[in-house]
Design an enzyme around this catalytic site. Structure first.
Site, PDB file in Angstrom:
ATOM      1  N   GLY A 173       0.819  -1.213   0.000  1.00  0.00           N
ATOM      2  CA  GLY A 173       0.000   0.000   0.000  1.00  0.00           C
ATOM      3  C   GLY A 173       0.845   1.252   0.000  1.00  0.00           C
ATOM      4  O   GLY A 173       0.441   2.311   0.495  1.00  0.00           O
TER       5      GLY A 173
ATOM      6  N   SER B 227       0.128   5.360  -1.421  1.00  0.00           N
ATOM      7  CA  SER B 227      -0.818   6.365  -0.932  1.00  0.00           C
ATOM      8  C   SER B 227      -0.879   6.343   0.591  1.00  0.00           C
ATOM      9  O   SER B 227      -0.444   5.384   1.233  1.00  0.00           O
ATOM     10  CB  SER B 227      -2.204   6.056  -1.523  1.00  0.00           C
ATOM     11  OG  SER B 227      -3.176   6.967  -1.063  1.00  0.00           O
ATOM     12  N   GLY B 228      -1.424   7.397   1.152  1.00  0.00           N
ATOM     13  CA  GLY B 228      -1.866   7.443   2.539  1.00  0.00           C
ATOM     14  C   GLY B 228      -0.876   6.909   3.575  1.00  0.00           C
ATOM     15  O   GLY B 228       0.284   7.336   3.649  1.00  0.00           O
ATOM     16  N   ILE B 229      -1.333   5.967   4.380  1.00  0.00           N
ATOM     17  CA  ILE B 229      -0.570   5.462   5.526  1.00  0.00           C
ATOM     18  C   ILE B 229       0.675   4.701   5.058  1.00  0.00           C
ATOM     19  O   ILE B 229       1.746   4.805   5.677  1.00  0.00           O
ATOM     20  CB  ILE B 229      -1.473   4.583   6.420  1.00  0.00           C
ATOM     21  CG1 ILE B 229      -2.611   5.429   7.010  1.00  0.00           C
ATOM     22  CG2 ILE B 229      -0.669   3.914   7.534  1.00  0.00           C
ATOM     23  CD1 ILE B 229      -3.737   4.616   7.654  1.00  0.00           C
TER      24      ILE B 229
ATOM     25  N   LEU C 161      -2.640  -7.648  -4.667  1.00  0.00           N
ATOM     26  CA  LEU C 161      -2.702  -8.638  -3.581  1.00  0.00           C
ATOM     27  C   LEU C 161      -3.962  -9.494  -3.627  1.00  0.00           C
ATOM     28  O   LEU C 161      -4.041 -10.507  -2.932  1.00  0.00           O
ATOM     29  CB  LEU C 161      -2.589  -7.934  -2.222  1.00  0.00           C
ATOM     30  CG  LEU C 161      -1.225  -7.298  -1.946  1.00  0.00           C
ATOM     31  CD1 LEU C 161      -1.279  -6.445  -0.684  1.00  0.00           C
ATOM     32  CD2 LEU C 161      -0.148  -8.372  -1.800  1.00  0.00           C
TER      33      LEU C 161
ATOM     34  N   GLY D 162      -4.986  -1.789   1.640  1.00  0.00           N
ATOM     35  CA  GLY D 162      -6.357  -2.163   1.960  1.00  0.00           C
ATOM     36  C   GLY D 162      -7.325  -1.386   1.107  1.00  0.00           C
ATOM     37  O   GLY D 162      -6.981  -0.331   0.565  1.00  0.00           O
TER      38      GLY D 162
ATOM     39  N   SER E 169      -8.161  -2.075  11.786  1.00  0.00           N
ATOM     40  CA  SER E 169      -9.035  -0.899  11.868  1.00  0.00           C
ATOM     41  C   SER E 169      -9.923  -1.008  13.092  1.00  0.00           C
ATOM     42  O   SER E 169     -10.250  -2.111  13.546  1.00  0.00           O
ATOM     43  CB  SER E 169      -9.926  -0.817  10.626  1.00  0.00           C
ATOM     44  OG  SER E 169     -10.890   0.215  10.778  1.00  0.00           O
TER      45      SER E 169
ATOM     46  N   TYR F 203     -15.752  -4.754   4.496  1.00  0.00           N
ATOM     47  CA  TYR F 203     -14.631  -4.097   5.192  1.00  0.00           C
ATOM     48  C   TYR F 203     -14.540  -4.533   6.659  1.00  0.00           C
ATOM     49  O   TYR F 203     -13.483  -5.045   7.080  1.00  0.00           O
ATOM     50  CB  TYR F 203     -14.738  -2.579   5.065  1.00  0.00           C
ATOM     51  CG  TYR F 203     -13.525  -1.857   5.609  1.00  0.00           C
ATOM     52  CD1 TYR F 203     -12.339  -1.809   4.888  1.00  0.00           C
ATOM     53  CD2 TYR F 203     -13.554  -1.246   6.856  1.00  0.00           C
ATOM     54  CE1 TYR F 203     -11.206  -1.170   5.391  1.00  0.00           C
ATOM     55  CE2 TYR F 203     -12.436  -0.592   7.363  1.00  0.00           C
ATOM     56  CZ  TYR F 203     -11.271  -0.553   6.628  1.00  0.00           C
ATOM     57  OH  TYR F 203     -10.147   0.078   7.125  1.00  0.00           O
TER      58      TYR F 203
ATOM     59  N   LYS G 238     -11.491  -6.948   8.438  1.00  0.00           N
ATOM     60  CA  LYS G 238     -10.630  -6.466   9.530  1.00  0.00           C
ATOM     61  C   LYS G 238     -10.835  -7.299  10.803  1.00  0.00           C
ATOM     62  O   LYS G 238      -9.891  -7.476  11.587  1.00  0.00           O
ATOM     63  CB  LYS G 238     -10.884  -4.983   9.795  1.00  0.00           C
ATOM     64  CG  LYS G 238     -10.556  -4.067   8.607  1.00  0.00           C
ATOM     65  CD  LYS G 238      -9.085  -4.096   8.226  1.00  0.00           C
ATOM     66  CE  LYS G 238      -8.742  -3.049   7.167  1.00  0.00           C
ATOM     67  NZ  LYS G 238      -7.337  -3.059   6.766  1.00  0.00           N
TER      68      LYS G 238
END
Ligand SMILES: NC(=O)c1ccc[n+]([C@@H]2O[C@H](COP(=O)([O-])OP(=O)(O)OC[C@H]3O[C@@H](n4cnc5c(N)ncnc54)[C@H](O)[C@@H]3O)[C@@H](O)[C@H]2O)c1
Length: 262
Positions: A11, A14-16, A52, A77, A117, A157, A161
Site C-alpha cells: 500500500g 498512498s496514505g498510511i 494482492l 487495503g 481498523s 470491510y 478487519k
C-alpha cells in the site's frame, strides 16, 4: 531505530503506506514497496507492482525480493466499494498469503505489522464467523464465502478487519512465525484523512464517520499512524507480540465505555 533494516511495505503508493515509508526511511530503513499503482516520486525505496487480490501475487513478490527482510508492513487495503469478495481478498487473504510466503525470508527477531481498523472491533461479537473465515486454508474463493455468510457490500470491510485482528493473535503463536522469532502485531487506526476516507463516508454514511470523529475531536492523519507502525517494526518492540495497538485518538476506549457501560 530502523538503521540497517529492510522493510517491505504494501500500500506504499498512498496514505498510511506512503507515510510509513517516509518515516521508516528517516529512521534509517531500506524500503521495498508493493502496490497496484506506482507511488509518487517522493516516496523512497524500490517498488514492485502487484495486486494482492491475485492468489499468484505472493509468490511473484517473494521472487523479486532481497534474500533477507527485517519486517513486513501489511498496509494495503480497500474500503469495500469494490464488493465484499474483493475486499476479503485484498484486506485479509492476500495479506495472509503474502505474510506466509515471506515468513522464511524475514530474519529471526523480525516483525510483521498488520494495519487493521477500529472497524474490526466486532471480532469477539462475531467470533464463530471470524474463526471460520480465518480457519479457511490457502487463498479461498471469496465470492463463495460471501454467499455462505450472506455478506453485504457494507459487511466486506469490517468482516475483513475482524478476520485480520483474530489472525494477528493466532499468527503470533504459529510455528511459521513464532518459531522463527517473528512478532506479529496489528495497528488499528480510527478515521484517517487519506483517499479511502471518502469511500468510507459513501459506504457507511456521514453520521457513522462523524460520530467517531466527535468522540475524539478530529480525524487522524497518516503522520499520526506511521510512527506506531515503525515502532512495532523496531527492536524496541521486541516483547510486543500478538497485540493490537489502537491508534485512534482514544476512539476504542470511548467505544468500550459505551459498549461495556463504564
Ligand atoms: N484511512 C482510514 O480512515 C483508515 C482507517 C482504518 C484503517 N485503515 C487502513 O489503513 C490501510 C491504509 O489505508 P489508507 O488510509 O492509507 O488508504 P489509501 O487508499 O490512501 O491507501 C491504500 C493503498 O493500498 C493500495 N491497494 C489497494 N488495493 C490493492 C491491491 N489489491 N494490491 C496492492 N495494493 C493495493 C492502494 O493502491 C493504495 O495505495 C488500509 O488497510 C485501511 O483499511 C484506514
Amino acid at each position: 531505530m530502523l538503521f540497517g533494516k529492510t522493510l517491505l511495505i504494501t500500500g506504499i503508493a498512498s496514505g498510511i503506506g506512503a507515510q510509513t515509508a517516509l518515516v521508516a526511511a528517516s529512521l534509517g530503513a531500506e524500503i521495498v514497496g508493493v502496490d497496484v499503482k506506482a507511488p509518487p516520486a517522493t516516496v523512497p525505496g524500490a517498488f514492485i507492482e502487484a495486486d494482492l487480490s491475485d492468489p499468484a501475487a505472493a509468490a511473484a513478490i517473494a521472487a523479486r525480493l532481497p534474500a533477507r527482510l527485517d519486517a513486513l508492513c501489511n498496509v494495503a487495503g480497500i474500503s469495500g466499494v469494490a464488493g465484499a469478495a474483493k475486499t476479503l481478498a485484498v484486506n485479509f487473504y492476500g495479506l495472509r498469503a503474502l505474510s506466509e510466503a515471506l515468513a522464511p525470508r524475514i530474519r529471526e527477531g523480525g516483525a510483521i505489522v498488520n494495519v487493521a481498523s477500529i472497524a474490526g472491533y466486532g471480532w469477539r461479537a462475531n467470533l464463530e464467523r471470524t474463526k471460520h473465515l480465518v480457519g479457511v486454508q490457502g487463498f479461498p474463493d471469496t465470492a463463495a464465502l460471501v454467499r455462505e455468510f450472506a455478506l453485504t457490500e457494507q459487511d466486506g470491510y469490517p468482516v475483513s478487519k475482524e478476520a485480520l485482528l483474530l489472525w494477528t493473535q493466532r499468527a503470533a503463536h504459529q510455528p511459521l512465525f513464532r518459531g522463527r522469532g517473528i512478532r506479529v502485531n496489528a495497528v488499528s487506526p480510527g478515521p484517517v484523512t487519506t483517499p479511502i476516507y471518502g469511500e468510507f463516508r459513501a459506504l457507511f454514511g456521514d453520521a457513522r464517520v462523524d460520530d467517531d470523529i466527535t468522540r475524539v475531536g478530529r480525524p487522524g492523519t497518516a503522520p499520526d499512524i506511521a510512527p506506531a507502525i515503525a515502532f512495532l517494526c523496531s527492536d524496541g518492540a521486541r516483547w510486543i507480540n500478538g497485540a493490537n495497538v489502537p491508534v485512534d485518538g482514544g476512539l476504542e476506549a470511548s467505544v468500550n465505555a459505551s459498549v461495556l457501560g463504564f
